[in-house]
Enzyme design. Structure first.
Site: not given
Ligand code: MSP
Length: 638
Positions: A18, A21, A126, A129, A144, A147, A300, A303
């Site tokens: 996406h 990246h 996690c 991570c 986490c 996340h 952020k 996904k």
């Protein structure tokens, strides 16, 4: 000739690319092109991170072997790099043999330094991570910190790396290399993390098999971050018979070794990776540059949040250069930036269509009309030349410091100066009233040369359009950051009228067509779309709604404004159903709506929900879904 080795993180293969990246890779590409343009010896690597629990689970969820999932996602990455004209010199996959050799060679050095030992390890893990957290670091409910998802308690016997031993050497290193981590604000974060105390790091895992077997420890695989970080040297040939490239780009004392990373993975690159290298007695990177996050709706993009912007629609509509330019211009390197369709279109129109695109067409048209060629008499003394010096210097200084948005701003300023100069001198009027003259030629030469310098400076960012712009101007299409000095435009070179480089887009019409730029994450494999759980489905609040009033949205062919009764409340929904339904035909009908969707603005109207409709097979026209029997408004649809 300076040497530069620049890398992107290697991307996990549980997700398709996406714009988050793509951003890092585009930045790396811009740096590589910029430095090559200045004559440096550049090596640029990217790749994929294919081991670990995260990938193992994602593959299992799709009923695939991890390598098969990786192969499919890797193909998508390659396709993207091609579309976006990414000029990487290598693409490393951690499942390659050459990579495993590098990892094993690095572990041998850690072992030889006495920095590995075995111990039992327990902690909160996690998977997203691929990291353990202490109780102190977790959010309430054992979530986490990154996340917000639950961590699991894991206990295993692991190989440990003596990270604690490197606390002081790392602090000494940061002190003697104040530019190691940029921007400076991020450097402070890293230093305080290390100052707060480093605990030894477990670098093997026994609870999974999808990884590189840990040498000397049957049943253990190498911790995915030790595995992944080593890509930066394994891809250069470290651990292989021929390590000449490794020596050239990693061991050269004067060479630059730059890792570009997102802020979420800074710790791995600025603490763990240098510690491994210190232990192994290998040179450290010279710079770790951390950028911020692309946000959508202030979150952020990721996904797991499902709020990603997939670049397909943007690139299909505006071309790869527009996306490259937008990402570099809009984000201040280091800070977070928000993505919005409106900002994208505004930037496209302002800087590309009206900026460079308009300057090129206008200047070429003037030259063609007056001379049919580039102006015959050059000009080396006027305000455009004077403006070009600080603009080119400001651009170079900003790009050297990774301040791309500032550098691009300097170039926009240069194009505005050309625009103002042309408007003030009115060369078309001179040509009409006085005919051609040395004076007219100088005005046009300055305008064309100023535009050439801007196009050359933009070439690392817009690699398709810049050479076209240069060719249209009669300049050398390979001009770039190394050719920003005044006076390279040849005189009297035949020219033809220019097609627009970046056609202007009517934003209102574009939104009326409502082409969605934010797309649902497509499955890595269309034939193996992941199933969702019933809990995931239940997150979507579907309810019946009775249409109380309907009116077509002015100036839109598709949109209808609806007022609906949702049982406990009334709402306004703007639905794309006007091509099939007249307003009168809708009033009184009960439809099904998504009631918990974030409100959106369509043609200036707030839409608080979405009406469900299917599309007719032939025309694609919308067909609303209605309950088969009478149900009161607000009834939950399950
Ligand atoms: N595999 C690891 C990196 C190993 S490097 C030795 C990883 N992969 S990732 O695919 O999850 O992320 C790769 C990069 O994308 C990270 O730098 C991350 O910060 C970046 N981005 C992911 N989402 C992002 C945004 N929404 N915005 C900007 N960049 C973000 O981490």
């Amino acid at each position: 000739m300076k040497k530069l080795y620049v890398t992107t993180p290697i991307y996990y293969v549980n997700d398709l690319p996406h714009i988050g990246h793509l951003y890092t890779t585009i930045v790396a590409d811009v740096i590589a092109r910029y430095r090559r343009g200045k004559g440096d010896d550049v090596r640029f690597h990217t790749g994929t991170d294919e081991h670990g629990q995260k990938i193992e689970r994602a593959a299992a969820a799709q009923g695939l072997a991890p390598k098969a999932l990786a192969d499919r996602v890797v193909a998508r990455y390659h396709a993207w790099w091609k579309t976006l004209a990414i000029t990487h010199d290598d693409f490393i996959r951690t499942t390659e043999e050459r990579h495993a050799r590098g990892v094993i060679a690095l572990i041998a050095r850690l072992e030889a330094a006495g920095d590995l030992y075995t111990a039992r390890h327990e902690g909160w893990y996690c998977t997203a991570c691929e990291a353990y957290y202490t109780e102190k670091e977790l959010q309430p409910g054992n979530l986490c910190p990154d996340h917000g998802t639950p961590c699991a308690w894991q206990a295993e016997e692991n190989v440990f790396f003596r990270l604690s031993k490197y606390q002081q050497p790392l602090l000494d290193f940061y002190r003697s290399h104040p530019d190691f981590v940029v921007p400076a604000s991020r450097a402070h974060e890293v230093i305080s993390f290390v100052e707060s105390g480093l605990r030894d790091l477990s670098v093997s895992r026994t609870n999974l098999t999808w990884g590189i077997p840990f040498p000397g420890h049957p049943g253990h695989v190498v911790y995915v971050w030790l595995d992944a970080l080593t890509n930066y040297i394994s891809s250069l040939g470290f651990g292989s018979d021929d390590d000449s490239r490794y020596r050239r780009y990693w061991e050269d004392p004067g060479g630059e070794r730059v890792h570009l990373v997102g802020k979420d993975i800074l710790r791995f690159h600025a603490v763990y990776w240098p510690a491994f290298l210190l232990s192994a007695g290998l040179p450290l990177p010279t710079r770790v540059a951390a950028h911020g996050w692309w946000l959508r709706d202030e979150k952020k993009m990721s996904k797991s949040t499902g709020n990603v912007v997939r670049p397909d629609a943007l690139v299909a509509s505006f071309g790869p250069d527009a996306l490259r330019y937008f990402l570099l211009r809009e984000m201040v390197f280091g800070a977070d930036a928000s993505f919005s369709d409106e900002a994208f279109l505004e930037r496209y129109n302002a800087d590309l269509a009206n900026g460079l695109g308009n300057a090129v067409s206008r200047v070429v048209r003037l030259c063609v009309n007056a001379y049919g060629s580039t102006p015959p008499v050059p000009c080396d003394d006027n305000e455009i030349r004077t403006a070009s010096l600080p603009a080119a210097a400001g651009y170079a200084e900003a790009f050297d410091r990774f301040e791309f948005s500032r550098g691009l701003e300097a170039i926009s300023g240069m194009l505005k100066a050309v625009d103002g100069f042309v408007a003030a001198r009115q060369p078309w009027k001179i040509a009409r009233e006085e005919g051609t003259s040395d004076g007219l030629s100088r005005i046009l030469y300055a305008s064309a040369e100023g535009t050439r310098i801007a196009a050359a400076a933009l070439s690392p960012v817009i690699p398709h359009a810049a050479p076209r712009a240069l060719a249209l101007l009669g300049a050398d299409p390979s001009d770039g950051p190394g050719t920003l000095g005044w006076g390279r435009l040849p005189v009297g070179k035949p020219l033809s009228p220019a097609e627009p480089l970046f056609p202007r887009v009517d934003a209102r019409q574009f939104f009326e067509e409502a082409r969605p730029m934010t797309e649902p994450a497509p499955a890595a494999t269309p034939d193996a779309a992941p199933r969702i759980t019933i809990e995931e489905f239940q997150k979507v609040e579907l309810r019946t709604a009775k249409i109380l009033a309907a009116s077509p949205v002015p100036k839109s062919k598709k949109l209808m404004r609806l007022e609906v009764d949702l049982g406990s409340e009334r709402r306004q929904i703007v639905a794309g159903i006007a091509t099939r339904y007249a307003a009168e035909a809708l009033v009184g009908r009960t439809v099904i709506v998504v009631a918990n969707l974030q409100p959106a603005r369509l043609m200036g109207l707030e839409s608080d929900g979405m009406v469900l409709a299917a599309s007719l097979a032939e025309s694609g026209e919308p067909v609303i879904l209605v309950p088969e029997a009478d149900v009161p408004p607000g009834t939950r649809v399950k």
